[in-house]
Design a protein around this motif. Structure first.
Motif, PDB file in Angstrom:
ATOM      1  N   GLU A   1       0.817  -1.186   0.000  1.00  0.00           N
ATOM      2  CA  GLU A   1       0.000   0.000   0.000  1.00  0.00           C
ATOM      3  C   GLU A   1       0.862   1.252   0.000  1.00  0.00           C
ATOM      4  OE1 GLU A   1      -2.435  -0.688   3.433  1.00  0.00           O
ATOM      5  OE2 GLU A   1      -3.709  -2.094   2.379  1.00  0.00           O
ATOM      6  N   GLY A   2       1.925   1.247   0.785  1.00  0.00           N
ATOM      7  CA  GLY A   2       2.830   2.392   0.796  1.00  0.00           C
ATOM      8  C   GLY A   2       3.500   2.576  -0.543  1.00  0.00           C
ATOM      9  N   LEU A   3       3.837   1.470  -1.188  1.00  0.00           N
ATOM     10  CA  LEU A   3       4.437   1.513  -2.519  1.00  0.00           C
ATOM     11  C   LEU A   3       3.497   2.194  -3.499  1.00  0.00           C
ATOM     12  CD1 LEU A   3       6.820   0.253  -4.327  1.00  0.00           C
ATOM     13  CD2 LEU A   3       5.145  -1.497  -4.844  1.00  0.00           C
ATOM     14  N   VAL A   4       2.234   1.852  -3.439  1.00  0.00           N
ATOM     15  CA  VAL A   4       1.249   2.428  -4.352  1.00  0.00           C
ATOM     16  C   VAL A   4       1.067   3.915  -4.093  1.00  0.00           C
ATOM     17  CG1 VAL A   4      -1.199   2.415  -4.961  1.00  0.00           C
ATOM     18  CG2 VAL A   4       0.040   0.286  -4.786  1.00  0.00           C
ATOM     19  N   VAL A   5       0.998   4.316  -2.834  1.00  0.00           N
ATOM     20  CA  VAL A   5       0.843   5.739  -2.528  1.00  0.00           C
ATOM     21  C   VAL A   5       2.042   6.521  -3.043  1.00  0.00           C
ATOM     22  CG1 VAL A   5       0.688   7.452  -0.672  1.00  0.00           C
ATOM     23  CG2 VAL A   5      -0.661   5.359  -0.538  1.00  0.00           C
ATOM     24  N   ALA A   6       3.250   6.029  -2.789  1.00  0.00           N
ATOM     25  CA  ALA A   6       4.451   6.741  -3.231  1.00  0.00           C
ATOM     26  C   ALA A   6       4.527   6.822  -4.751  1.00  0.00           C
ATOM     27  CB  ALA A   6       5.696   6.060  -2.670  1.00  0.00           C
TER      28      ALA A   6
END
Length: 129
Positions: A1-6
């Motif tokens: 999820e953090g990967l997608v936000v970044a």
């Protein structure tokens, strides 16, 4: 999820905000789903809180991975691939884990209502954020 936000934020600030809001909304029930069973089984609020916090740390780690490895090479194709990859993971979890568990609860109306509310929240997020 953090990967997608970044990755989303690197591609477009607006897309980054939309994805961040959607994932933030998603994280509320996810945190509850982690903390409540842990507290119920151990009776230890501290341990339930700690485990919930630790599970949330994977998101900033994913964002750091994206920033370190993809910062200079982000393209429309990479963004599409990352978003599809994460969407596939989340869809798989929903289909193989969440839907069957919701069905076992014996409340089909609640399951459908939850799905409809989720779709509406996402629609509002995409349309107005």
């Amino acid at each position: 999820e953090g990967l997608v936000v970044a990755v989303s934020a690197m591609q477009s600030p607006h897309l980054g905000v939309v994805v961040m809001v959607a994932i933030a909304i998603h994280n509320i029930p996810e945190g509850i789903a982690i903390a409540v069973p842990l507290y119920a089984s151990t009776g230890n609020k501290g341990q339930a809180l700690l485990m919930t916090l630790l599970s949330g740390f994977s998101e900033p780690l994913g964002a750091m991975v994206a920033l370190v490895f993809l910062r200079h090479s982000i393209s429309e194709q990479i963004l599409e691939n990352v978003l599809c990859f994460v969407a596939g993971i989340m869809t798989t979890v929903a289909v193989w884990e969440l839907f069957p568990e919701a069905h076992r609860q014996g409340e089909p109306l609640a399951m459908v209502a939850g799905g409809v509310v989720g779709f509406l929240v996402m629609h509002v997020t995409v349309a107005y954020v």
